[in-house]
Structure formats: C-alpha cells, structure tokens
Scaffold this motif. Structure first.
Motif, short mmCIF file in Angstrom:
data_model
loop_
_atom_site.label_atom_id
_atom_site.label_comp_id
_atom_site.label_asym_id
_atom_site.label_seq_id
_atom_site.Cartn_x
_atom_site.Cartn_y
_atom_site.Cartn_z
N LEU A 170 0.83 -1.21 0.00
CA LEU A 170 0.00 0.00 0.00
C LEU A 170 0.86 1.25 0.00
N GLY A 171 2.08 1.14 0.54
CA GLY A 171 2.99 2.28 0.60
C GLY A 171 3.84 2.44 -0.63
N GLY A 172 3.64 1.60 -1.66
CA GLY A 172 4.37 1.77 -2.91
C GLY A 172 5.50 0.80 -3.13
N THR A 173 5.63 -0.25 -2.29
CA THR A 173 6.69 -1.25 -2.47
C THR A 173 6.07 -2.64 -2.57
N PRO A 174 5.52 -2.99 -3.74
CA PRO A 174 4.83 -4.29 -3.85
C PRO A 174 5.77 -5.49 -3.82
#
Length: 734
Positions: A170-174
């Motif tokens: 969710l914070g941009g680091t999948p």
C-alpha cells in the motif's frame, strides 16, 4: 500554509531496503513534501505542511511497516543549550527553521541499546522458534495433527510478516521481501509442505535478527563518538567553579579541566600546559603537548596538567558533533556503484518474479509437468528474488569505511568521493601549511664572536612581545632551551629593517643581513655563510652587538615530520606527486629536493588552477591537497579536493575530504581505504549474485527447494554485512 520539519528515530531499520520502504510509504502521506532516511543514523527527516494531522499519519504509516518512531530533538546534543524546549517524547518536534542541520540524536534522545532477545524482532523469533519446537513435539505424539499444528506454528511468525507486506504494498513497495516471503510460505502450505513452510519462516526471522545485530554494530561505530564528550564540566563562575551539563556550556565560558579528565568542549587554552591525548578525534597515537593560545577538541583527554579553557564552540557545533554530522551526511550520499545497484535491483526483483511465474506455468502447460512440482520451484524462486544482500552490498561497505576513516581523523564526504580517491593518479600539494608546518622554525644558531646561547638569548630578548612569525620562531627556540631572558631597555622596532634595544648595557640590533650591514661590516666569510643559508631557502637574521656582528639565526618553514614518508607512500604506488606553491623558487626547490618531488613555484591561485586543469587534460585523475582557503580555485578544479585543516571549520566544510590531524600520510591512508572499500564492495556483489545464480539454476533443476533458497537469501545478507563490517577494523593511521 508554511512547511515545517519533523525528525524521528526509527527503531528496527537495518538496511537500505528498509529505508526504501519507509521512504516510499511516507512520501504517500498527504502533506509530505520531502523525506530523508538515514540508515546509519537510524533517523528520518520529513518536511511537511504544518498541520496537526500529518505527524500522526506518518507514525501510523511507518508503524504499519513494522518500525517504531520516536520524535527526535532538533540539533542533537546541546542544540537547545541543555533545554529540550518544545521537544518531548509525547509529540513531534516541529522546527520553524528547516535549514538547520544535524541528523544526530543526542544521548538523551538515542534509542537504548537492547539485547537482541529483548528487541521486537528477537521476541518474535523466539516465539516462532518455540512454536515450531512445540509443533514438532506434538507431531511426534499426534501425527495426524501435523499439517494443522505446523500451519499454526508458521502463522506465529508469518502474520506479522504478512501485515508488513500489505503495508509496504500500500505504501508503494509491492515487491518487498515480506511479500515474497508471505506468498512462498502460503503457497507451500497449499502444496502440503507445512513443516517446511514453518521452518522457512523461522529462518527468515533469524536472518532479519542477524541483520539487525550487524547493522547495530555499524551504527554504534559512529554513535559511540557522542559518548566521548563528558556529560558534565567545571565552569568558572563568580563564586568559583560549578559543575554544569556539558551540553549547556555557552561560547566564551571558561572551564577548568583536571588532569585525566576529558575536555568537555572545543576551546582555547588560557592557562596551563599538558599533554593532550587526541586519539579519539584525530587518531594521533601519542599525546600532543599544548599550552596557552592553542586549540583543544571536545572528547580529548587531558594529561598531567590542569588547564583553564575558553569555550569556542557550542556543544552542537563542536568537533565531534561536526564529524558525526558530516559522516552521516556522507554515508547518505550514494556512490556511483550504489546508484547502479539500486537501479539494477528495481528491475532485477520484478524480473525474477516474472521468471518464477513462467516456471510455475510453462512446464505444466506446455510440457506436461506436474503442477505441484513446478509451483514449488517457483515459490523457491520468489525467495531467491529478494535483493536485500545485493542492495546492501555497497552502502554497508561505504558506511563502515566512512566510519573507520572518521574514527581515524579522515573525513571523506560521501561514497562518490570515496570511490574516486582510490582511482587518483596525480597528487598536487600546496606547500605552506600542507607539506610544511606553516610556521618558521629556527634551524641554525650561529655564533661568530659570541656563544650560540648568548646569540639566542639576546635575539629572544629583543623579540619579546612580538607576534611576527619569525619572532615567534626565535622565542619558541629560546623557550625550548628554558633560557632566562634579560630585560630590554629602549626597545624599538625599525620599520622594514629589524629591532634594536639595550641589553645588559650593550647596544643590540637584530635584522636582515642587508640592514645589519648598516650597523656593522660583515666579513667575506660571514657573508658567504649567510648566502649559503639563503640558497637553502632559509631566512637569516643577523645579530649586531656594540657595532660588531655577533651571530646569526637561520629560519625556515620546515616539512612536516611525516611529509617525506607520506610523499614516498604515494610515489611507491605509482602516483605522480607535485608541489604547487606561491613561494619563491629557491625555497620551493629546497623543500622539493628534500622530499623528492616535482615543484612549481611563484604561482598565483589562478596558476595552480591552470596546472590542475592541465594535469586532467593529460588524462590524470587529480587530487589537490591544500588548506581550503587560498587554494580554493585549485581545489574546485581538481577531481578530489582534500583539506589539511587540523579540525578548522574550513577544512571540515569546504573540500571533498579532510584530514583532522593534517598529516601528509593521511592522503595515502585515504587512497588505501578507498581501494580496500572497493575490493570489499566487489566481494559483496560477487557473494550476493553468486549465491543467487547458483540457487536459481539448482532450484529450476529441482535440486534445491525452499530451505536452501531462504538460507541463501538471509545468509548472503548476513555474510555481506559481516564482510563490510571488517572495514571498521581497518587501520587507517600510518
């Protein structure tokens, strides 16, 4: 609405991958303009809109990733003169001046160093290990429950990991390691490999714990410098001496330092003489004798004599504070190799995930392979995909190297500079204050018809009270022989010629040979002796007593004690070494001949800059070494500028690198450190990629599975970190 700056300590952040996840997540918080995460300092600085809801949102977002935040007082140690002001542990410090610098926590702010079993990661690892042991025992008694009991044991460790994985996505680091780990463990459960899934989760947690321990040691190497400054100092007040907090000492205060005590602040000695142990700041192995008028550094140890010292820098700006601040800033400035690795890893991880997807689907669909076998291999590939070891291979080595250098008095401003220093092929030194001490010394005392002792005694008597460099050289020589100086009557300075006076009823004159010739005739032999000294680049003062030439004193700015060895060390590794000076050719040639180097003399600052540019045009990678002031154009023109400043502000703030103790040999030490660091980085990259390449092939071939894959990942990360930490033990002093 105006911006403000909040700063935090981040607990549990152990590597560059952690920092990248935190950075990506916080940047997505509404109102955040800029994020700077320092792995080595364990801190995060966030510039954001001055709204009450932003700081809690940052804490919530980072907390979801599994890290703990704690507000950090701006300015670090002593930035508020001992008063924490608006900062407290219960709320975020907001500073109206975001330009203020210091990424360093004070001792009051610093995270307590917990034993590994008391940390959050330690407790989770112990709980997961206990659950796995319990599951194994239960499985022996009740074999039918094995799938379920091992699944429960796995969930003890996997649930926190999965929660962090979702927060990172969710914070941009999948493609975080937590996400890859979660998919692999859950997939293994569905394939019926519950025991292996539980063991893999435990191995992953052990690897994370070991990373944390190793990172803590690297971080402590710099943070330990803070502890060198004592917490209390004896400040002189009207009623006597009072013990106060060292952080609260104002500039201009006078402190009393007892024999054996640590100096509490940067300052100037007002009274007393003592040997100062500066090893903690400059790496100097032997105490340095110092007296009135000389500088001392915070954190150094007073020797045998009591000292009165006037404070010249606040606690937040003393030498140790600035060293830590500069090193932390340097450690966050990425080297070219590190930037390449970052770019590579951003493509590498999705690439391996794509390969894993193809491994899981193509063989069963095209070649009729068993779905269970190929999905299992694909899950193992997901674990191999984690780039942790690769990502940390460069910054870990650079951080350790910069820390080792700082502890030895070598300040190198960033990984890019560190890489470049090792590739230098030509070194250009300034003369005065760099290759030489920067102040003249008496080299010979000559008695023509008077004893050498009397020549020195009379000359020093005439020079009493003078601050001229040549006068100070004569007075220092007399002081070294502990001469009692007679009183001088009718003392007067003769402009541009010398000084005259009456001593013990005798009329004396001390000055240059030409001026002395107007008071007494020099014989041919005396003139030849003086001319020979001049040819050696020495300045000669002639003493005339009652109309006759009594003697002479020769003075010269002498090379530093380590200059010959430092220059030789550079020449021995094939570097071209030059001296660029504005001094006259005769003096320059004399110094250059003694050191065995090439000399260019009578140069203006623009000439030095031109010569450096010419060397670069010839294909050299040039390092310019100077004092950081009058050599500024040449320092800027060079590939690497190194300041020799003894801790002066200009030495710490201007050039690419600086030597705190102003040793010529430090240049060779920087080159050795750079080359050792690059070897270490290449070793780390080879270990990280080599293990993954082997496991990639063996996993696709079905030889290895989940256990070896996670062992390879965590093991490589730990090996890389431990290998980098070896640089902390590298001797940087000659």
């Amino acid at each position: 609405m105006t911006d403000t700056e909040s700063r935090f300590l981040v607990e549990g952040m152990d590597c560059a991958s952690c920092a990248a996840k935190i950075d990506a997540a916080v940047r997505r918080v509404a109102g955040v303009d800029h994020v700077s995460v320092s792995v080595i300092a364990g801190t995060m600085t966030v510039r954001h809109m001055a709204r009450d809801d932003v700081a809690p949102a940052i804490a919530q977002r980072v907390g979801g990733l599994g890290y703990k935040l704690r507000p950090l007082a701006e300015g670090g140690q002593g930035s508020h003169g001992g008063d924490r002001g608006c900062c407290s542990a219960s709320h975020v410090h907001e500073c109206s001046d975001p330009g203020r610098q210091s990424a360093r926590p004070s001792r009051a702010d610093a995270m307590p160093a917990l034993r590994w079993w008391r940390t959050g990661k330690g407790k989770l690892t112990i709980a997961c290990g206990a659950a796995l042991v319990l599951a194994y025992g239960t499985g022996l008694i009740l074999p039918a429950t094995e799938p379920w009991i091992f699944t429960l044991a796995m969930l003890v460790g996997l649930l926190p990991i999965a929660r962090r994985a979702v927060a990172a996505a969710l914070g941009g680091t999948p493609f975080s390691i937590e996400m890859l780990m979660s998919i692999a463990a859950i997939g293994a459960v569905f394939l019926g490999a519950t025991e292996e899934a539980a063991a893999v989760v435990l191995l992953f947690l052990i690897g994370e714990l070991l990373e944390g321990v190793a990172a803590g040691k690297a971080r402590a190497s710099i943070q330990a410098l803070t502890a060198l400054v004592p917490q209390a100092a004896l400040m002189e007040v009207e009623e006597g001496r009072r013990e106060v907090a060292a952080e609260s000492l104002p500039v201009g205060a006078t402190v009393f330092v007892r024999p054996g005590d640590r100096v509490a602040a940067d300052g100037m000695i007002l009274e007393g003489e003592s040997g100062i142990d500066e090893a903690s700041v400059t790496g100097e192995s032997t105490p340095v004798q110092k007296g009135p008028g000389e500088r001392v550094f915070a954190g150094t140890v007073n020797g045998e004599g009591a000292l009165r010292i006037r404070v010249t820098a606040a606690a937040s700006d003393n030498t140790i504070a600035r060293v830590i601040r500069l090193v932390e800033a340097a450690q966050e400035a990425k080297a070219p190799t590190e930037r390449f690795i970052d770019r590579f890893s951003r493509h590498y991880t999705p690439g391996v995930v794509l390969v894993a997807a193809l491994v899981a689907t193509v063989p069963p669909m095209v070649f009729g392979g068993l779905w269970q076998d190929w999905i299992y291999r694909a899950l193992a590939l997901l674990l191999i995909a984690c780039p942790c070891a690769l990502v940390i291979s460069t910054p870990a080595a650079i951080a350790a190297s910069l820390s080792a250098g700082a502890c030895g008095g070598l300040l190198i401003k960033g990984g890019a500079v560190l890489e470049k220093i090792g590739r230098v092929t030509a070194v250009a030194f300034d003369k005065t204050g760099t290759l030489t001490e920067g102040k003249p010394k008496v080299t010979e005392v000559i008695g023509f018809d008077t004893s050498e002792t009397d020549v020195l005694r009379y000359a020093a008597a005439l020079e009493q009270g003078s601050s001229h460099p040549l006068a100070r050289a004569i007075l220092d020589r007399a002081e070294s022989f502990r001469l009692d100086l007679p009183a001088v009557a009718q003392s007067k300075a003769i402009g541009g010629a010398g000084v005259a006076g009456l001593v013990d009823g005798a009329s004396l004159f001390l000055g240059a040979a030409q001026a002395a010739g107007r008071h007494a005739a020099l014989t041919a032999e005396q003139g030849a002796r003086i001319a020979a000294l001049n040819e050696e680049g020495k300045t000669v003062s002639v003493l005339v007593v009652d109309g006759r030439v009594a003697g002479a004193l020769a003075m010269r700015d002498e090379p530093r004690i380590d200059a010959a060895g430092g220059v030789s060390a550079l020449a021995d590794v094939g570097l071209r070494v030059l001296m660029l000076t504005g001094d006259n050719r005769r003096t320059a040639a004399s110094i250059a001949d003694r050191l065995g180097i090439e000399a260019r003399a009578e140069l203006l600052p623009a000439d030095k800059q031109r010569i450096v540019s010419e060397l670069r045009a010839e294909g050299h990678l040039v390092a310019k070494i100077g004092d950081g002031i009058n050599d500024a154009p040449a320092l800027a023109a060079a590939d690497v500028g190194i300041a020799m400043g003894g801790g002066a502000d200009v030495a710490l703030e201007t050039a690419d690198a600086a030597s705190l103790h102003s040793r010529v040999s430090d240049v060779a030490a920087m080159i050795r450190l750079s080359r050792a660091t690059m070897r270490n980085i290449y070793q780390n990259i080879a270990m990280a990629l080599g293990l993954k390449a082997v496991l990639l092939v063996t996993t696709v071939a079905g030889v290895t599975g989940l256990w070896p894959a996670i062992l390879a990942d965590t093991g490589a990360t730990v090996l890389v970190t431990i290998n980098a930490l070896r640089l902390l033990r590298l001797p940087v002093a000659p």
